[in-house]
Motif scaffolding. Sequence first.
Motif: not given
Length: 210
Positions: A18-22, A29-33, A59-60, A70-71
Amino acid sequence: MNMIVPESKRGVSARPPVRWRLCWENDLELADHIELSDFFRKTYGPTGEFNAKPFEGHRSWAGARPEIRAIGYDDRGVAIHIAALRRFIKVGQTDLLVAELGLYGVRPDLEGLGITHSIRVMYPVLRDLGVPFGFGTVRAALQKHITRLLGRQGLATVLPGLRVRSARPDIYLTVPPTRVEDVVGLVLPIGRPMSEWPAGDTIERNGPEL
């Protein structure tokens, strides 16, 4: 802040790493939501008919909007998520700055990752935010589970028997604008020791739950 943190492989050697993105909220971005909304609907949906409803319409977030997330990603997309929001709460009669932790979710096929990995990732983030404490709540039914995963490992202090009053994220004509819940609290000493956490078993969140 927008960075990748590699996840330790200890205990998850049979799974892809697993790679964590902070990520600050403004960096999404819209794609993230859209991706996170889908993740939460699939993660929370099996726990109750209405638990996935806040995440409709791409809605996220469910209540208060987080400040930083943290994703965790693997080769199938979003695998695990936790978020934080700095806010003042009132513990008893004391106003206190905390980073509230919430929006925790893990993809059903990866439940073995557990909340312990998320908390370990968030510790340095909370130190960078300069808050005295991290704070979160869980249902009373999860007290033994949370104590085993976090309390006994020294990752958080578990405070049972808290009564927390929160604002509802939306206004309804048929229910009060606030709600009171009996919950278990989680406190992470960050900039101050646990001995400085105020006494009191009632907490005013003064806003929606994260």
